[in-house]
Scaffold this motif. Structure first.
Motif, PDB file in Angstrom:
ATOM      1  N   TRP A  54       0.789  -1.419   0.107  1.00 18.86           N
ATOM      2  CA  TRP A  54       0.115   0.139  -0.074  1.00 18.86           C
ATOM      3  C   TRP A  54       0.791   1.343  -0.080  1.00 18.86           C
ATOM      4  CZ3 TRP A  54      -0.792   3.475   4.309  1.00 18.86           C
ATOM      5  CH2 TRP A  54      -1.540   4.497   4.078  1.00 18.86           C
ATOM      6  N   GLN A  55       1.959   1.213   0.753  1.00 20.06           N
ATOM      7  CA  GLN A  55       2.822   2.528   0.729  1.00 20.06           C
ATOM      8  C   GLN A  55       3.863   2.446  -0.311  1.00 20.06           C
ATOM      9  OE1 GLN A  55       4.059   3.669   5.265  1.00 20.06           O
ATOM     10  NE2 GLN A  55       3.893   1.484   5.292  1.00 20.06           N
ATOM     11  N   LEU A  56       3.890   1.403  -1.065  1.00 20.15           N
ATOM     12  CA  LEU A  56       4.878   1.359  -2.134  1.00 20.15           C
ATOM     13  C   LEU A  56       4.374   2.132  -2.978  1.00 20.15           C
ATOM     14  CD1 LEU A  56       7.635  -0.014  -3.070  1.00 20.15           C
ATOM     15  CD2 LEU A  56       6.133  -1.612  -3.822  1.00 20.15           C
ATOM     16  N   VAL A  57       2.974   1.808  -3.381  1.00 21.77           N
ATOM     17  CA  VAL A  57       2.149   2.398  -4.450  1.00 21.77           C
ATOM     18  C   VAL A  57       1.822   3.664  -4.119  1.00 21.77           C
ATOM     19  CG1 VAL A  57      -0.208   2.503  -5.644  1.00 21.77           C
ATOM     20  CG2 VAL A  57       1.082   0.080  -5.120  1.00 21.77           C
ATOM     21  N   LYS A  58       1.381   4.229  -2.983  1.00 19.52           N
ATOM     22  CA  LYS A  58       0.689   5.397  -2.625  1.00 19.52           C
ATOM     23  C   LYS A  58       2.109   6.550  -2.473  1.00 19.52           C
ATOM     24  CE  LYS A  58      -1.245   8.236   1.375  1.00 19.52           C
ATOM     25  NZ  LYS A  58      -1.747   8.113   2.560  1.00 19.52           N
ATOM     26  N   MET A 214      16.098   5.967  14.217  1.00 26.44           N
ATOM     27  CA  MET A 214      16.030   4.886  15.213  1.00 26.44           C
ATOM     28  C   MET A 214      15.344   3.682  14.589  1.00 26.44           C
ATOM     29  SD  MET A 214      14.947   7.347  18.427  1.00 26.44           S
ATOM     30  CE  MET A 214      15.046   6.118  19.611  1.00 26.44           C
ATOM     31  N   GLY A 215      14.179   3.863  14.036  1.00 24.87           N
ATOM     32  CA  GLY A 215      13.600   2.735  13.663  1.00 24.87           C
ATOM     33  C   GLY A 215      14.382   2.006  12.521  1.00 24.87           C
ATOM     34  N   PHE A 216      14.918   2.742  11.370  1.00 22.85           N
ATOM     35  CA  PHE A 216      15.792   2.127  10.567  1.00 22.85           C
ATOM     36  C   PHE A 216      16.975   1.623  11.024  1.00 22.85           C
ATOM     37  CE2 PHE A 216      18.877   2.813   6.949  1.00 22.85           C
ATOM     38  CZ  PHE A 216      18.224   1.885   6.050  1.00 22.85           C
ATOM     39  N   TRP A 217      17.795   2.155  12.041  1.00 24.82           N
ATOM     40  CA  TRP A 217      18.979   1.625  12.649  1.00 24.82           C
ATOM     41  C   TRP A 217      18.628   0.316  13.368  1.00 24.82           C
ATOM     42  CZ3 TRP A 217      23.685   0.930  12.429  1.00 24.82           C
ATOM     43  CH2 TRP A 217      24.555   2.080  11.968  1.00 24.82           C
ATOM     44  N   ALA A 218      17.403   0.297  13.983  1.00 30.21           N
ATOM     45  CA  ALA A 218      17.065  -1.133  14.847  1.00 30.21           C
ATOM     46  C   ALA A 218      16.592  -2.114  13.571  1.00 30.21           C
ATOM     47  CB  ALA A 218      15.654  -0.730  15.425  1.00 30.21           C
ATOM     48  N   ILE A 266       6.256   0.620   9.436  1.00 32.44           N
ATOM     49  CA  ILE A 266       6.002   1.716  10.399  1.00 32.44           C
ATOM     50  C   ILE A 266       6.662   3.090   9.941  1.00 32.44           C
ATOM     51  CG2 ILE A 266       5.661   2.588  12.616  1.00 32.44           C
ATOM     52  CD1 ILE A 266       5.475  -0.380  13.690  1.00 32.44           C
ATOM     53  N   TRP A 267       7.878   2.989   9.632  1.00 32.92           N
ATOM     54  CA  TRP A 267       8.666   4.196   9.203  1.00 32.92           C
ATOM     55  C   TRP A 267       9.006   3.867   7.871  1.00 32.92           C
ATOM     56  CZ3 TRP A 267       9.549   2.419  14.356  1.00 32.92           C
ATOM     57  CH2 TRP A 267       9.207   3.237  15.290  1.00 32.92           C
ATOM     58  N   GLY A 270       9.265   5.538   1.875  1.00 32.35           N
ATOM     59  CA  GLY A 270       8.554   6.229   1.055  1.00 32.35           C
ATOM     60  C   GLY A 270       7.899   7.511   1.582  1.00 32.35           C
ATOM     61  N   ARG A 271       7.432   7.235   2.715  1.00 33.10           N
ATOM     62  CA  ARG A 271       6.663   8.329   3.619  1.00 33.10           C
ATOM     63  C   ARG A 271       7.718   9.269   4.144  1.00 33.10           C
ATOM     64  NH1 ARG A 271       5.060   8.294   8.591  1.00 33.10           N
ATOM     65  NH2 ARG A 271       5.471   6.116   8.785  1.00 33.10           N
ATOM     66  N   CYS A 272       8.799   8.634   4.728  1.00 31.98           N
ATOM     67  CA  CYS A 272       9.861   9.374   5.622  1.00 31.98           C
ATOM     68  C   CYS A 272      10.864  10.154   5.074  1.00 31.98           C
ATOM     69  CB  CYS A 272      10.181   8.465   6.735  1.00 31.98           C
ATOM     70  SG  CYS A 272       8.917   7.745   7.629  1.00 31.98           S
TER      71      CYS A 272
END
Length: 284
Positions: A54-58, A214-218, A266-267, A270-272
């Motif tokens: 969904w996020q990939l397309v949006k 932080m989310g990406f590092w995790a 979550i993070w 494409g959105r961030c």
């Protein structure tokens, strides 16, 4: 005297060996796979796949599409673990197929992670980068492909050796070499990412929120933890503790990858993450 090696390994007393064509004399997993782990794997990756798609397309973040390939691989892998759990845990093909898809899947996740770093460099400023973004992509994706080919070759030979009651030491060493190479190259990538973050520490939080980093590092550390587990498991040997107890697979293979994929959902980059410095003002 017979030249055959004595049977060594796990044989489930509650699941008699059907001894059909393609069945090994033992359960190569080292245990009878849990249907719960298999079903959870299929369900959690499928749900994450819906959110990622969904996020990939949006957000039209096609550069992150390799995650969808990895998720599809995970679903196939856990589906075959379900077959091993409920149909026939001795079947060599089930083991090899699930191993192939579950081992290869993180390669696609890693490719997406490499791509995100290249996007971050482009958005923050290439003068902060230890290497040009294209170099990062080509070097580390090539290394992952090589490491994966070696691992799959070793895993296939382990299946053949176990099926024919042969010594699996050499195939296991081949698998170990592929994992060691993968662990080393991913550690180098983590080092480069750390260098970039140190150089760009004043500018990077103007590009994306701190929570994304932080989310990406995790997620990156969790994927690396999974690689380290596979390395330790293989170094211990086919009949070692890590290889013969599914709890370690659940905690160190299944859980880290699932959590990493959900963190990336979550993070979602494409959105961030803006795709260039010109788009920084649109970042959230």
């Amino acid at each position: 005297m017979s030249s055959e090696r004595p049977i060594r390994g796990w044989v489930d007393p509650n699941f008699p060996n059907p001894m059909g064509p393609g069945d090994a004399s033992i359960i190569i997993y080292g245990y009878t796979p849990s249907i719960v782990v298999g079903v959870l794997g299929c369900a959690l990756f499928a749900l994450a796949g819906v959110l990622h798609a969904w996020q990939l397309v949006k957000y039209r973040s096609w550069y992150f599409s390799t995650v969808m390939v990895g998720i599809a691989f995970e679903i196939v892998g856990y589906a075959f673990r379900c077959l091993s759990a409920k149909v026939n845990p001795y079947h060599v093909s089930y083991f090899v197929i699930q191993y192939f898809f579950i081992v290869v899947a993180p390669v696609f996740f890693a490719a997406a992670i490499y791509t995100v770093l290249s996007i971050l460099i482009s958005a923050t400023g290439q003068h902060y980068a230890p290497l040009p973004p294209k170099w990062i992509l080509w070097i580390f994706i090539t290394c992952d492909v090589i490491a994966t080919i070696v691992q799959i070759f070793g895993a296939a030979l382990i299946g053949v050796a176990s099926s024919n009651r042969k010594d699996p030491t050499t195939p296991n060493n081949i698998l170990l070499a592929g994992l060691a190479f993968q662990a080393f190259t991913f550690l180098v990538f983590i080092g480069l990412f750390a260098v970039f973050m140190r150089r760009a520490r004043k500018a990077m939080f103007k590009v994306v929120r701190k929570s994304f980093y932080m989310g990406f590092w995790a997620a990156v550390i969790l994927i690396y933890l999974r690689v380290c587990f596979r390395l330790a498991e293989t170094a211990e040997g086919l009949y070692g503790t890590l290889n013969t107890h599914e709890v370690y697979f659940g905690c160190m293979e299944f859980a880290p990858v699932v959590v990493a994929i959900w963190l990336l959902a979550i993070w979602h980059p494409g959105r961030c993450v803006p795709k260039s410095r010109a788009a920084v003002g649109d970042s959230i």
